[in-house]
Design a protein around this motif. Sequence first.
Motif, PDB file in Angstrom:
ATOM      1  N   PRO A  92      -3.586  -9.712  -4.474  1.00 53.55           N
ATOM      2  CA  PRO A  92      -1.885  -9.515  -5.104  1.00 53.55           C
ATOM      3  C   PRO A  92      -0.900  -9.915  -4.039  1.00 53.55           C
ATOM      4  O   PRO A  92       0.090  -9.543  -4.217  1.00 53.55           O
ATOM      5  CB  PRO A  92      -2.028  -8.134  -5.143  1.00 53.55           C
ATOM      6  CG  PRO A  92      -2.894  -7.474  -4.239  1.00 53.55           C
ATOM      7  CD  PRO A  92      -4.201  -8.560  -4.138  1.00 53.55           C
ATOM      8  N   ASP A  93      -1.440 -10.142  -2.563  1.00 51.39           N
ATOM      9  CA  ASP A  93      -0.406 -10.726  -1.640  1.00 51.39           C
ATOM     10  C   ASP A  93      -0.223 -12.077  -1.457  1.00 51.39           C
ATOM     11  O   ASP A  93      -1.131 -12.955  -1.455  1.00 51.39           O
ATOM     12  CB  ASP A  93      -0.953  -9.944  -0.330  1.00 51.39           C
ATOM     13  CG  ASP A  93      -1.356  -8.684  -0.531  1.00 51.39           C
ATOM     14  OD1 ASP A  93      -0.594  -7.747  -0.872  1.00 51.39           O
ATOM     15  OD2 ASP A  93      -2.345  -8.232  -0.108  1.00 51.39           O
ATOM     16  N   LEU A  94       1.328 -12.487  -1.208  1.00 51.10           N
ATOM     17  CA  LEU A  94       1.191 -13.910  -0.990  1.00 51.10           C
ATOM     18  C   LEU A  94       1.871 -13.972   0.515  1.00 51.10           C
ATOM     19  O   LEU A  94       3.130 -13.357   0.929  1.00 51.10           O
ATOM     20  CB  LEU A  94       2.393 -14.597  -1.766  1.00 51.10           C
ATOM     21  CG  LEU A  94       1.818 -14.303  -3.340  1.00 51.10           C
ATOM     22  CD1 LEU A  94       2.840 -14.669  -4.412  1.00 51.10           C
ATOM     23  CD2 LEU A  94       0.733 -15.521  -3.526  1.00 51.10           C
ATOM     24  N   LEU A  95       1.049 -14.448   1.261  1.00 51.49           N
ATOM     25  CA  LEU A  95       1.238 -14.414   2.992  1.00 51.49           C
ATOM     26  C   LEU A  95       1.360 -15.557   3.526  1.00 51.49           C
ATOM     27  O   LEU A  95       0.348 -16.605   2.939  1.00 51.49           O
ATOM     28  CB  LEU A  95       0.089 -13.600   3.540  1.00 51.49           C
ATOM     29  CG  LEU A  95      -0.233 -12.051   3.035  1.00 51.49           C
ATOM     30  CD1 LEU A  95      -1.316 -11.385   3.554  1.00 51.49           C
ATOM     31  CD2 LEU A  95       1.016 -11.280   3.160  1.00 51.49           C
ATOM     32  N   THR A  96       1.890 -15.817   4.537  1.00 52.81           N
ATOM     33  CA  THR A  96       1.951 -16.974   5.688  1.00 52.81           C
ATOM     34  C   THR A  96       2.917 -18.159   4.914  1.00 52.81           C
ATOM     35  O   THR A  96       3.191 -18.405   3.852  1.00 52.81           O
ATOM     36  CB  THR A  96       0.663 -17.574   5.768  1.00 52.81           C
ATOM     37  OG1 THR A  96       0.172 -18.198   4.674  1.00 52.81           O
ATOM     38  CG2 THR A  96      -0.509 -16.317   6.205  1.00 52.81           C
TER      39      THR A  96
ATOM     40  N   ILE B  36       2.416  -8.781  -8.101  1.00 51.73           N
ATOM     41  CA  ILE B  36       2.288  -9.110  -6.476  1.00 51.73           C
ATOM     42  C   ILE B  36       2.931  -7.848  -5.567  1.00 51.73           C
ATOM     43  O   ILE B  36       3.842  -7.430  -6.051  1.00 51.73           O
ATOM     44  CB  ILE B  36       3.364 -10.307  -6.158  1.00 51.73           C
ATOM     45  CG1 ILE B  36       3.132 -11.520  -7.265  1.00 51.73           C
ATOM     46  CG2 ILE B  36       3.423 -10.703  -4.888  1.00 51.73           C
ATOM     47  CD1 ILE B  36       1.778 -12.069  -6.884  1.00 51.73           C
ATOM     48  N   LYS B  37       2.069  -7.859  -4.659  1.00 53.29           N
ATOM     49  CA  LYS B  37       2.395  -6.596  -3.833  1.00 53.29           C
ATOM     50  C   LYS B  37       3.171  -7.118  -2.575  1.00 53.29           C
ATOM     51  O   LYS B  37       4.362  -6.995  -2.473  1.00 53.29           O
ATOM     52  CB  LYS B  37       1.104  -5.930  -3.458  1.00 53.29           C
ATOM     53  CG  LYS B  37       0.531  -5.124  -4.669  1.00 53.29           C
ATOM     54  CD  LYS B  37      -0.496  -4.292  -4.435  1.00 53.29           C
ATOM     55  CE  LYS B  37      -1.121  -3.477  -5.569  1.00 53.29           C
ATOM     56  NZ  LYS B  37      -2.274  -2.651  -5.420  1.00 53.29           N
ATOM     57  N   VAL B  38       2.403  -7.813  -1.371  1.00 59.10           N
ATOM     58  CA  VAL B  38       3.285  -8.120  -0.225  1.00 59.10           C
ATOM     59  C   VAL B  38       3.685  -9.351  -0.245  1.00 59.10           C
ATOM     60  O   VAL B  38       2.847 -10.379  -0.560  1.00 59.10           O
ATOM     61  CB  VAL B  38       2.352  -7.854   0.952  1.00 59.10           C
ATOM     62  CG1 VAL B  38       2.841  -8.144   2.355  1.00 59.10           C
ATOM     63  CG2 VAL B  38       1.795  -6.225   1.080  1.00 59.10           C
TER      64      VAL B  38
ATOM     65  N   ARG C  31       2.356   2.761  -0.563  1.00 58.99           N
ATOM     66  CA  ARG C  31       3.411   1.976   0.151  1.00 58.99           C
ATOM     67  C   ARG C  31       2.503   1.703   1.665  1.00 58.99           C
ATOM     68  O   ARG C  31       2.920   0.629   2.179  1.00 58.99           O
ATOM     69  CB  ARG C  31       4.601   3.066   0.329  1.00 58.99           C
ATOM     70  CG  ARG C  31       5.796   2.087   1.349  1.00 58.99           C
ATOM     71  CD  ARG C  31       6.860   3.206   1.352  1.00 58.99           C
ATOM     72  NE  ARG C  31       7.162   3.864   0.310  1.00 58.99           N
ATOM     73  CZ  ARG C  31       7.854   5.109   0.176  1.00 58.99           C
ATOM     74  NH1 ARG C  31       8.122   5.654   1.480  1.00 58.99           N
ATOM     75  NH2 ARG C  31       8.058   5.892  -0.921  1.00 58.99           N
ATOM     76  N   ILE C  32       2.285   2.568   2.343  1.00 63.47           N
ATOM     77  CA  ILE C  32       1.514   2.353   3.531  1.00 63.47           C
ATOM     78  C   ILE C  32       0.700   1.276   3.560  1.00 63.47           C
ATOM     79  O   ILE C  32       0.594   0.666   4.591  1.00 63.47           O
ATOM     80  CB  ILE C  32       0.999   3.676   4.220  1.00 63.47           C
ATOM     81  CG1 ILE C  32       0.732   3.676   5.721  1.00 63.47           C
ATOM     82  CG2 ILE C  32      -0.063   4.146   3.322  1.00 63.47           C
ATOM     83  CD1 ILE C  32       0.391   4.863   6.327  1.00 63.47           C
ATOM     84  N   ILE C  33      -0.238   1.208   2.553  1.00 62.73           N
ATOM     85  CA  ILE C  33      -1.269   0.073   2.415  1.00 62.73           C
ATOM     86  C   ILE C  33      -0.238  -1.149   2.600  1.00 62.73           C
ATOM     87  O   ILE C  33      -0.637  -2.243   3.119  1.00 62.73           O
ATOM     88  CB  ILE C  33      -2.062   0.129   1.173  1.00 62.73           C
ATOM     89  CG1 ILE C  33      -2.818   1.340   1.045  1.00 62.73           C
ATOM     90  CG2 ILE C  33      -3.142  -1.138   1.202  1.00 62.73           C
ATOM     91  CD1 ILE C  33      -3.504   1.588  -0.299  1.00 62.73           C
ATOM     92  N   ASP C  34       0.661  -1.487   1.838  1.00 70.69           N
ATOM     93  CA  ASP C  34       1.582  -2.599   1.738  1.00 70.69           C
ATOM     94  C   ASP C  34       2.148  -2.953   3.300  1.00 70.69           C
ATOM     95  O   ASP C  34       2.177  -4.034   3.598  1.00 70.69           O
ATOM     96  CB  ASP C  34       2.661  -2.565   0.757  1.00 70.69           C
ATOM     97  CG  ASP C  34       2.051  -2.506  -0.653  1.00 70.69           C
ATOM     98  OD1 ASP C  34       0.672  -3.096  -0.831  1.00 70.69           O
ATOM     99  OD2 ASP C  34       2.742  -2.247  -1.723  1.00 70.69           O
ATOM    100  N   TYR C  35       2.573  -1.784   3.972  1.00 67.47           N
ATOM    101  CA  TYR C  35       3.164  -2.057   5.202  1.00 67.47           C
ATOM    102  C   TYR C  35       2.084  -2.529   6.078  1.00 67.47           C
ATOM    103  O   TYR C  35       2.249  -3.411   6.924  1.00 67.47           O
ATOM    104  CB  TYR C  35       3.465  -0.438   5.641  1.00 67.47           C
ATOM    105  CG  TYR C  35       4.683  -0.037   5.252  1.00 67.47           C
ATOM    106  CD1 TYR C  35       5.735  -0.920   4.363  1.00 67.47           C
ATOM    107  CD2 TYR C  35       5.120   1.249   5.320  1.00 67.47           C
ATOM    108  CE1 TYR C  35       6.637  -0.029   4.031  1.00 67.47           C
ATOM    109  CE2 TYR C  35       6.342   2.051   4.927  1.00 67.47           C
ATOM    110  CZ  TYR C  35       7.141   1.079   4.390  1.00 67.47           C
ATOM    111  OH  TYR C  35       8.291   1.553   3.848  1.00 67.47           O
ATOM    112  N   PHE C  36       0.931  -2.096   5.919  1.00 67.52           N
ATOM    113  CA  PHE C  36      -0.350  -2.609   6.877  1.00 67.52           C
ATOM    114  C   PHE C  36      -0.821  -3.883   6.531  1.00 67.52           C
ATOM    115  O   PHE C  36      -1.002  -4.688   7.615  1.00 67.52           O
ATOM    116  CB  PHE C  36      -1.595  -1.701   6.957  1.00 67.52           C
ATOM    117  CG  PHE C  36      -1.489  -0.685   8.117  1.00 67.52           C
ATOM    118  CD1 PHE C  36      -1.747  -1.108   9.370  1.00 67.52           C
ATOM    119  CD2 PHE C  36      -0.840   0.530   7.935  1.00 67.52           C
ATOM    120  CE1 PHE C  36      -1.694  -0.062  10.572  1.00 67.52           C
ATOM    121  CE2 PHE C  36      -0.897   1.631   8.727  1.00 67.52           C
ATOM    122  CZ  PHE C  36      -1.321   1.322  10.363  1.00 67.52           C
TER     123      PHE C  36
END
Lengths: 183, 295
Positions: free
Chosen positions: A17-21, A52-54, B152-157
Motif C-alpha cells: 500500500p505504500d508509494l515510495l521513492t 494507499i498508506k504512505v 499511524r506509527i507503522i506509517d511513520y516508520f
Amino acid sequence: MIILIKSKAEKLKLKMPDLLTRPVGRVMYESISDSVADIHNGETLVLDFGGIKVIDSSFIDEMIVRLILDSQSSERPFYMKLKNLSEIAELNIDLVFRSYSNYKNKKIVVITENICHNNAFFIGPLSDQERDIVEFLRVNKSITLDDAVDFAKRPGEKVRKLLEDLHAMRAIKKQDGAVFFAV
Amino acid sequence: MADNATLIVPNRFKDQYDFEYVIDLQDRVLGGARDLDCSRITFIEPYSMLSLLLLGRNYLRKSGNKLRLWNIPLNIHQYLHRMDFLKMGVFEITGALNEKMLLKRSSFSNRVIEITEIPNKERESVKVIATVASVFRKRAQHILKHWLSSDRIIDYFVTVISEICQNIYEHSLDSGYLAMQTYSVGRQNIVRLSIADSGIGIVKSFENNTVAYDSHAHLIELAITTPISSKREFGYGLCQVNSIVEKLKGNIFLRSGDASVSTLYHKKTQGSSFLFHKNDLSNFDGTQISITLTG
C-alpha cells in the motif's frame, strides 16, 4: 476527471500500500500525465488515494508537485483535488509544500475533498486571509469580488489580488474574470 | 594467547555511544590485526552490529582479506547468524554453529528485520526499499508491540525507512545496510532501527555546496533540522525523519565521519536542551543512523 491511484498503481505493477521513492513517483506522474492530456480547460482532476498508506516526500515531489505546476500552465489550466489521503500522506505533503514554498518563494497548495488535520480542506502554507477566502468559497460554492470584499472587510484591490493569487495557485476557480468558484 | 595480529574486542556493543570504544580501535584493525577475539562480547544491538559489519567491509576492501572472528560466545553467534550477519560474506568465522544450535525463525522472527543490503543503484534500491517496507508492515505488530497505540506509527516508520534508505543511493555513493529489532534491557523496552553506509559522508557530500556551518556536527544538525540538500535546491528526507521522531518522542543518533549529533526527544521538556553535538571523534567512513524508541 477522477483517477484512482490504487488502480493506477496496480496497472503499473507498483508494490502497495505504500508509494515510495522518486522513480515510483516519476512512473506515476508519466502515467497520470498521459490521462490528463485529455482534460478540458478549467476541469478538476481528482486524485483518489483510497487504499494507499504512505506516500513519501520523494514520490510527492516527483508526482504531486509536478502535476500542480502543470495545472498552473496558462495554455491548459486545470484544477486538482486530493481525496482519501492517509494522515501520514497529509503530513508528508504538507512538509514538501512548505519546503518548496520557502525555498522557491512561491506558494503551492492543493485542495482536498476530506477535512485535513489542519482543520481545513487544503494542504499548504496559506495565510489566514487566504484560508478564510478558500473556506468561504467552499461553503458558498461561488462568489463575486463584491461578496469577497464584504466578507473580508478589506479594500477591493487587496481582495482582488488575494483572489487572483489563489487562482494562480489553483486553490480557487475563476470564470469570466468576475465570478470565483470552489475547486 | 593473543598475538599482535589478534585484537580482543571490548564488550562495547550495547548502544551507539558504547560502540565509540570499538571505533577508537579501528586504526589497529585496519593497521594489521587479522583476528578479532570476540570472547568478551555479551550483548550486541543493531547499530553496533551494522557498524561492525562496515568495519569488516572496510578491512576487506583495504586489504583484500576477510577479518576473522573467533571465540564468539554461543548466544552472540546465534544472534549474528539469525540476523544474517554471517551471510554478508565480510568476515571469516571460526567454529561454525551446529545446526541444532541455530535460532529458529519462529516468534523471534517477528521482532526483527534482518540485515538487508541497500544497493547504491537507484533501480535496485527502489525494489529493496519496497521489500523492506513490506516485511516491516508484516512484522510491525510485534516490532512495535509496546508503542502500537494506532496504525499511524507503522506509517511513520515506513516513511523513516524510505527516506533514510534513499539517502544511501542518492548521496553516499556506496551501498549500505539496514536492520531493526525490538528488545528489552532490564524493564525497558527498546525498538531500534539502524541504517548505515561507508560512503562519502555528509561533510564531503556538501563540499560543493554553499551551506555555512561552524563544525561537522553543526552541519549534521542542519541536515537533520532544515531542508538542505547536497544534490538539489532543497531536500525533505532527514528533516521529515526528524519531525517524525520528535512526534514519537524518540531519539535520533546520526554519526558521519568524525562527528555525531544526538536528538533526545524522549528527554525533552519545555525549554530544555535536547540536541547534542560531538566533534573530533575517531573518523569512521560514511553515515550511520540509529532511531530509537524506549518505553
